[in-house]
Design a protein around this motif. Structure first.
Motif, PDB file in Angstrom:
ATOM      1  N   SER A   1       0.102  59.171 -73.792  1.00  0.00           N
ATOM      2  CA  SER A   1      -0.938  58.330 -74.388  1.00  0.00           C
ATOM      3  C   SER A   1      -0.481  57.763 -75.725  1.00  0.00           C
ATOM      4  CB  SER A   1      -2.228  59.139 -74.575  1.00  0.00           C
ATOM      5  OG  SER A   1      -2.706  59.616 -73.334  1.00  0.00           O
ATOM      6  N   ARG A   2       0.219  58.578 -76.513  1.00  0.00           N
ATOM      7  CA  ARG A   2       0.701  58.105 -77.807  1.00  0.00           C
ATOM      8  C   ARG A   2       1.823  57.082 -77.641  1.00  0.00           C
ATOM      9  NH1 ARG A   2      -0.902  60.497 -82.190  1.00  0.00           N
ATOM     10  NH2 ARG A   2       1.071  60.265 -83.326  1.00  0.00           N
ATOM     11  N   LEU A   3       2.655  57.246 -76.604  1.00  0.00           N
ATOM     12  CA  LEU A   3       3.688  56.252 -76.339  1.00  0.00           C
ATOM     13  C   LEU A   3       3.078  54.899 -75.979  1.00  0.00           C
ATOM     14  CD1 LEU A   3       6.435  58.108 -74.265  1.00  0.00           C
ATOM     15  CD2 LEU A   3       6.651  57.176 -76.571  1.00  0.00           C
ATOM     16  N   LEU A   4       2.064  54.907 -75.141  1.00  0.00           N
ATOM     17  CA  LEU A   4       1.438  53.659 -74.726  1.00  0.00           C
ATOM     18  C   LEU A   4       0.785  52.947 -75.906  1.00  0.00           C
ATOM     19  CD1 LEU A   4      -0.141  54.831 -71.352  1.00  0.00           C
ATOM     20  CD2 LEU A   4       1.753  53.230 -71.638  1.00  0.00           C
ATOM     21  N   HIS A   5       0.075  53.705 -76.729  1.00  0.00           N
ATOM     22  CA  HIS A   5      -0.557  53.084 -77.897  1.00  0.00           C
ATOM     23  C   HIS A   5       0.481  52.728 -78.960  1.00  0.00           C
ATOM     24  CE1 HIS A   5      -4.925  53.459 -77.080  1.00  0.00           C
ATOM     25  NE2 HIS A   5      -4.533  54.418 -76.264  1.00  0.00           N
ATOM     26  N   GLY A   6       1.558  53.499 -79.051  1.00  0.00           N
ATOM     27  CA  GLY A   6       2.621  53.155 -79.981  1.00  0.00           C
ATOM     28  C   GLY A   6       3.336  51.878 -79.600  1.00  0.00           C
ATOM     29  N   ALA A   7       3.382  51.575 -78.296  1.00  0.00           N
ATOM     30  CA  ALA A   7       3.980  50.315 -77.855  1.00  0.00           C
ATOM     31  C   ALA A   7       3.215  49.127 -78.411  1.00  0.00           C
ATOM     32  CB  ALA A   7       4.006  50.259 -76.321  1.00  0.00           C
ATOM     33  N   ARG A   8       1.914  49.264 -78.560  1.00  0.00           N
ATOM     34  CA  ARG A   8       1.114  48.175 -79.129  1.00  0.00           C
ATOM     35  C   ARG A   8       1.541  47.896 -80.558  1.00  0.00           C
ATOM     36  NH1 ARG A   8      -5.161  48.641 -77.815  1.00  0.00           N
ATOM     37  NH2 ARG A   8      -4.853  46.599 -76.901  1.00  0.00           N
ATOM     38  N   VAL A   9       1.810  48.960 -81.306  1.00  0.00           N
ATOM     39  CA  VAL A   9       2.223  48.793 -82.704  1.00  0.00           C
ATOM     40  C   VAL A   9       3.577  48.116 -82.780  1.00  0.00           C
ATOM     41  CG1 VAL A   9       2.844  50.026 -84.817  1.00  0.00           C
ATOM     42  CG2 VAL A   9       0.862  50.763 -83.479  1.00  0.00           C
ATOM     43  N   SER A  10       4.557  48.646 -82.058  1.00  0.00           N
ATOM     44  CA  SER A  10       5.919  48.116 -82.139  1.00  0.00           C
ATOM     45  C   SER A  10       6.002  46.671 -81.662  1.00  0.00           C
ATOM     46  CB  SER A  10       6.870  48.989 -81.316  1.00  0.00           C
ATOM     47  OG  SER A  10       6.971  50.284 -81.865  1.00  0.00           O
ATOM     48  N   ILE A  11       5.417  46.380 -80.506  1.00  0.00           N
ATOM     49  CA  ILE A  11       5.528  45.030 -79.951  1.00  0.00           C
ATOM     50  C   ILE A  11       4.710  44.041 -80.770  1.00  0.00           C
ATOM     51  CG2 ILE A  11       5.010  43.602 -77.941  1.00  0.00           C
ATOM     52  CD1 ILE A  11       5.728  45.958 -76.190  1.00  0.00           C
ATOM     53  N   SER A  12       3.516  44.432 -81.217  1.00  0.00           N
ATOM     54  CA  SER A  12       2.699  43.501 -82.005  1.00  0.00           C
ATOM     55  C   SER A  12       3.379  43.156 -83.319  1.00  0.00           C
ATOM     56  CB  SER A  12       1.313  44.094 -82.252  1.00  0.00           C
ATOM     57  OG  SER A  12       1.401  45.305 -82.987  1.00  0.00           O
TER      58      SER A  12
ATOM     59  N   HIS B   1      -5.393  60.019 -72.009  1.00  0.00           N
ATOM     60  CA  HIS B   1      -6.142  60.774 -73.003  1.00  0.00           C
ATOM     61  C   HIS B   1      -6.240  59.979 -74.306  1.00  0.00           C
ATOM     62  CE1 HIS B   1      -5.817  64.359 -70.437  1.00  0.00           C
ATOM     63  NE2 HIS B   1      -4.530  64.074 -70.311  1.00  0.00           N
ATOM     64  N   ASP B   2      -7.108  60.435 -75.163  1.00  0.00           N
ATOM     65  CA  ASP B   2      -7.191  59.879 -76.511  1.00  0.00           C
ATOM     66  C   ASP B   2      -5.901  60.238 -77.260  1.00  0.00           C
ATOM     67  OD1 ASP B   2      -7.691  59.181 -79.128  1.00  0.00           O
ATOM     68  OD2 ASP B   2      -9.654  60.160 -79.236  1.00  0.00           O
ATOM     69  N   PRO B   3      -5.161  59.249 -77.783  1.00  0.00           N
ATOM     70  CA  PRO B   3      -3.877  59.566 -78.426  1.00  0.00           C
ATOM     71  C   PRO B   3      -4.008  60.396 -79.702  1.00  0.00           C
ATOM     72  CG  PRO B   3      -4.469  57.278 -78.797  1.00  0.00           C
ATOM     73  CD  PRO B   3      -5.441  57.809 -77.789  1.00  0.00           C
ATOM     74  N   ALA B   4      -5.203  60.419 -80.289  1.00  0.00           N
ATOM     75  CA  ALA B   4      -5.395  61.184 -81.526  1.00  0.00           C
ATOM     76  C   ALA B   4      -6.038  62.543 -81.280  1.00  0.00           C
ATOM     77  CB  ALA B   4      -6.248  60.384 -82.510  1.00  0.00           C
ATOM     78  N   ALA B   5      -6.443  62.813 -80.040  1.00  0.00           N
ATOM     79  CA  ALA B   5      -7.119  64.076 -79.725  1.00  0.00           C
ATOM     80  C   ALA B   5      -6.093  65.166 -79.478  1.00  0.00           C
ATOM     81  CB  ALA B   5      -8.020  63.901 -78.513  1.00  0.00           C
ATOM     82  N   GLY B   6      -6.177  66.230 -80.253  1.00  0.00           N
ATOM     83  CA  GLY B   6      -5.245  67.341 -80.096  1.00  0.00           C
ATOM     84  C   GLY B   6      -5.951  68.658 -79.887  1.00  0.00           C
ATOM     85  N   SER B   7      -5.188  69.639 -79.507  1.00  0.00           N
ATOM     86  CA  SER B   7      -5.707  70.988 -79.314  1.00  0.00           C
ATOM     87  C   SER B   7      -4.548  71.962 -79.456  1.00  0.00           C
ATOM     88  CB  SER B   7      -6.373  71.132 -77.945  1.00  0.00           C
ATOM     89  OG  SER B   7      -6.697  72.485 -77.695  1.00  0.00           O
ATOM     90  N   LEU B   8      -4.733  72.970 -80.262  1.00  0.00           N
ATOM     91  CA  LEU B   8      -3.674  73.958 -80.436  1.00  0.00           C
ATOM     92  C   LEU B   8      -3.415  74.752 -79.162  1.00  0.00           C
ATOM     93  CD1 LEU B   8      -4.422  75.303 -84.030  1.00  0.00           C
ATOM     94  CD2 LEU B   8      -2.715  73.628 -83.303  1.00  0.00           C
TER      95      LEU B   8
END
Length: 291
Positions: free
Chosen positions: A83-94, A46-53
């Motif tokens: 999805s947020r974990l996968l995209h967060g890995a890009r931040v941490s590792i980069s 999913h889109d890591p920034a897409a949310g729904s209450l």
């Protein structure tokens, strides 16, 4: 020492590393994290920034249309944690890779200059290193981030400005030891330039510990970035970062443990894999442990 001999030493060290099964296994774990970060847009469901209450704090394994749409659950804004974990890995590792690489290059250059030039140059660089060593990395980074403001580039700059001193001190000491070797004196005797001596005679023979230290420092850098993001002065929303994900879920630990637990486990496994891989590299590249 010739380039062929240097390549032979590097190859022998890498073969010793491959024989260390535990370190090699943790190296594979780190490689999986790296691959997950590289291919995060393809792997994220999913889109890591897409949310729904409507999905707010849904537990792990929540299904939609008979499929495991959110295997790690959702956070307080209904965003998919996987999805947020996968995209967060890009931040941490980069950040870990970029800071370790830039700090190592900068520290190696200044360490070589200090060790070869000596005198005033050595004294000035050494005093700067001593001053920066007096500040813990996290405290130094918090102070700089407070002045520069949050953001990805500011995090990299703040960490590089402190982390280079580790490599600089190491390289200076190695240079002081290597510069008196016969092959360096022979190069100087035949009229080789200082640049040639530095890059062709000294650098190839001190590169192994620099690589090991850079790998070890990656774990500290990743932890520091996560701490800054947890405090709210690191990577800013909507960019997912593991530290900010833990901060988002700390108020729901009793009712929605998964929001903070999964990013915490990701940090733990990534840092552990880097540390144990670097330990194997240190043992393989240490000539005293040659076997």
């Amino acid at each position: 020492m010739s380039a062929a001999a240097s390549d032979s030493i590097l190859g022998r060290n890498l073969r010793r590393f491959r024989r260390d099964r535990a370190s090699l296994a943790w190296g594979v774990v780190f490689a999986l994290f790296l691959l997950a970060a590289i291919f995060a847009p393809l792997l994220a469901p999913h889109d890591p920034a897409a949310g729904s209450l409507l999905r707010r704090l849904q537990p792990p394994g929540w299904m939609e249309d008979g499929e495991w749409a959110y295997p790690l659950g959702c956070d307080a804004l209904g965003r998919d944690i996987l999805s947020r974990l996968l995209h967060g890995a890009r931040v941490s590792i980069s950040i870990g890779v970029v800071v370790a690489l830039v700090a190592s290059c900068f520290g190696t250059t200044l360490g070589l200059l200090a060790g070869l030039a000596g005198g005033v140059v050595d004294a000035v660089i050494s005093r700067i290193v001593d001053v920066l060593f007096a500040f813990p990395l996290l405290i130094f980074a918090i102070g700089l981030m407070g002045m520069m403001g949050p953001g990805l580039l500011n995090i990299i700059l703040a960490l590089v400005l402190k982390d280079w001193v580790i490599t600089c001190r190491l390289v200076r000491g190695q240079t002081l030891d290597v510069r008196d070797k016969e092959y360096v004196e022979a190069a100087v005797a035949v009229g080789a330039s200082r640049w040639h001596v530095m890059t062709r005679e000294i650098l190839p023979n001190i590169l192994s510990p620099v690589i090991v230290v850079a790998t070890i420092r990656m774990a500290t850098i990743i932890m520091t970035e996560a701490s800054l993001s947890f405090l709210g002065i690191g990577v800013q929303p909507p960019t997912p970062a593991w530290g900010s994900m833990i901060a988002d879920g700390r108020g729901f630990m009793m009712d929605a443990w998964w929001v903070s637990t999964f990013p915490g486990l990701a940090i733990f496994l990534l840092v552990l894999s880097v540390n144990l891989t670097s330990q194997g590299l240190r043992d393989a590249f240490d000539p005293r442990l040659a076997r």
